[in-house]
Design a protein around this motif. Structure first.
Motif, PDB file in Angstrom:
ATOM      1  N   ASP A   1       0.827  -1.206   0.000  1.00 11.17           N
ATOM      2  CA  ASP A   1       0.000   0.000   0.000  1.00 11.17           C
ATOM      3  C   ASP A   1       0.863   1.257   0.000  1.00 11.17           C
ATOM      4  O   ASP A   1       0.429   2.312  -0.462  1.00 11.17           O
ATOM      5  CB  ASP A   1      -0.928  -0.003   1.215  1.00 11.17           C
ATOM      6  N   TYR A   2       2.086   1.148   0.517  1.00  9.84           N
ATOM      7  CA  TYR A   2       2.998   2.290   0.482  1.00  9.84           C
ATOM      8  C   TYR A   2       3.268   2.706  -0.962  1.00  9.84           C
ATOM      9  O   TYR A   2       3.336   3.897  -1.283  1.00  9.84           O
ATOM     10  CB  TYR A   2       4.324   1.932   1.162  1.00  9.84           C
ATOM     11  N   ALA A   3       3.444   1.717  -1.841  1.00 10.07           N
ATOM     12  CA  ALA A   3       3.715   2.007  -3.255  1.00 10.07           C
ATOM     13  C   ALA A   3       2.514   2.686  -3.897  1.00 10.07           C
ATOM     14  O   ALA A   3       2.666   3.678  -4.627  1.00 10.07           O
ATOM     15  CB  ALA A   3       4.065   0.721  -3.993  1.00 10.07           C
TER      16      ALA A   3
ATOM     17  N   GLY B   1       7.012  -4.691  -0.205  1.00 17.84           N
ATOM     18  CA  GLY B   1       5.585  -5.020  -0.145  1.00 17.84           C
ATOM     19  C   GLY B   1       5.011  -5.277  -1.515  1.00 17.84           C
ATOM     20  O   GLY B   1       4.231  -6.220  -1.711  1.00 17.84           O
ATOM     21  N   LEU B   2       5.407  -4.471  -2.490  1.00 23.57           N
ATOM     22  CA  LEU B   2       4.920  -4.648  -3.852  1.00 23.57           C
ATOM     23  C   LEU B   2       5.432  -5.951  -4.452  1.00 23.57           C
ATOM     24  O   LEU B   2       4.709  -6.653  -5.161  1.00 23.57           O
ATOM     25  CB  LEU B   2       5.359  -3.461  -4.711  1.00 23.57           C
TER      26      LEU B   2
ATOM     27  N   THR C   1       4.518 -11.412  -6.505  1.00 21.86           N
ATOM     28  CA  THR C   1       4.835 -12.839  -6.596  1.00 21.86           C
ATOM     29  C   THR C   1       3.694 -13.711  -6.099  1.00 21.86           C
ATOM     30  O   THR C   1       3.521 -14.845  -6.566  1.00 21.86           O
ATOM     31  CB  THR C   1       6.114 -13.160  -5.802  1.00 21.86           C
ATOM     32  N   GLU C   2       2.898 -13.213  -5.155  1.00 24.81           N
ATOM     33  CA  GLU C   2       1.800 -14.018  -4.626  1.00 24.81           C
ATOM     34  C   GLU C   2       0.550 -13.968  -5.511  1.00 24.81           C
ATOM     35  O   GLU C   2      -0.145 -14.974  -5.679  1.00 24.81           O
ATOM     36  CB  GLU C   2       1.435 -13.549  -3.212  1.00 24.81           C
ATOM     37  N   LEU C   3       0.267 -12.795  -6.083  1.00 26.31           N
ATOM     38  CA  LEU C   3      -0.964 -12.618  -6.850  1.00 26.31           C
ATOM     39  C   LEU C   3      -0.746 -12.650  -8.358  1.00 26.31           C
ATOM     40  O   LEU C   3      -1.653 -12.989  -9.109  1.00 26.31           O
ATOM     41  CB  LEU C   3      -1.632 -11.290  -6.471  1.00 26.31           C
ATOM     42  N   GLY C   4       0.447 -12.262  -8.808  1.00 21.99           N
ATOM     43  CA  GLY C   4       0.715 -12.189 -10.241  1.00 21.99           C
ATOM     44  C   GLY C   4       0.923 -10.757 -10.691  1.00 21.99           C
ATOM     45  O   GLY C   4       0.320  -9.824 -10.136  1.00 21.99           O
ATOM     46  N   VAL C   5       1.769 -10.573 -11.698  1.00 25.75           N
ATOM     47  CA  VAL C   5       2.081  -9.233 -12.190  1.00 25.75           C
ATOM     48  C   VAL C   5       0.840  -8.535 -12.722  1.00 25.75           C
ATOM     49  O   VAL C   5       0.691  -7.313 -12.614  1.00 25.75           O
ATOM     50  CB  VAL C   5       3.165  -9.307 -13.292  1.00 25.75           C
TER      51      VAL C   5
END
Length: 209
Positions: A8-10, A129-130, A135-139
């Motif tokens: 969320d910072y990004a 975080g990003l 990597t967990e959800l996909g690009v």
């Protein structure tokens, strides 16, 4: 606190700018400190120099989202890796913030703040975080709002990977605009059909009338 939370910072940093509207809220030390949210220890270290430094990082993070939104996964990953190499993190196990019912620490991964300045700390946190989310959800879950002129960045956490807008407000505005465009097209088609029929009548020979 899970490291993915830091993505969320990004998003927050990228969305301080509205490039197609010429808007920018990242203009002061106070604005920098607001970005940190609950991370007040890092926020207190912010200076005027961090305004300029974070603007430069913002452009690089937006490029990550734009590459992902355009389907260029390799470029998005390369840009993010470059940020993480330049702004490395120092993860550590922490438990001092949360306790269970027995008063024991709830151990979790935390990013330690050993950065040279507020920008370095913020960038390291946002990039890590990003990367976790990527990597967990996909690009393809990194997107740019399709409701122009918004162009805000967002993370698509929907179950069907269908998100195209940064907010419900933008989605509604885009749907209304699309509806009005269809109505205009229908009206134009009806008008052309009517004019064609009138022309056909005018050119009918008198012997056939």
């Amino acid at each position: 606190m899970e490291l993915a939370y830091y993505s969320d910072y990004a998003v927050r940093l990228v969305n301080t700018e509205q490039p197609e509207r010429g808007g920018d809220t990242l203009t002061s030390v106070e604005a920098v400190r607001e970005l940190f949210g609950v991370a007040q220890q890092m926020a207190r270290r912010a200076t005027e120099s961090d305004v300029t430094r974070l603007r430069a990082v913002r452009a690089r993070l937006r490029a990550v989202f734009e590459a992902a939104d355009e389907g260029d996964e390799v470029r998005a990953v390369d840009l993010l890796n470059a940020l993480m190499m330049e702004f490395p993190v120092s993860p550590q196990v922490s438990g001092h913030e949360f306790r269970d019912e027995d008063g024991r620490p709830k151990w979790h991964m935390h990013i330690a703040d050993h950065a040279a300045n507020a920008t370095a700390g913020y960038t390291a946190t946002a990039s890590m975080g990003l990367a976790i989310q990527l990597t967990e959800l996909g690009v393809e879950r990194l997107g740019i709002c399709q409701a122009r002129p918004c162009r805000n960045a967002y993370l698509d956490t929907s179950t069907n990977r269908s998100r195209r807008y940064c907010s419900d407000r933008c989605a509604t505005r885009a749907n209304v605009a699309a509806y009005r465009a269809r109505k205009r097209l229908d009206s134009e088609r009806t008008g052309r059909t009517g004019r064609t029929a009138e022309t056909a009548q005018d050119t009918t020979p008198d012997s056939e009338r």
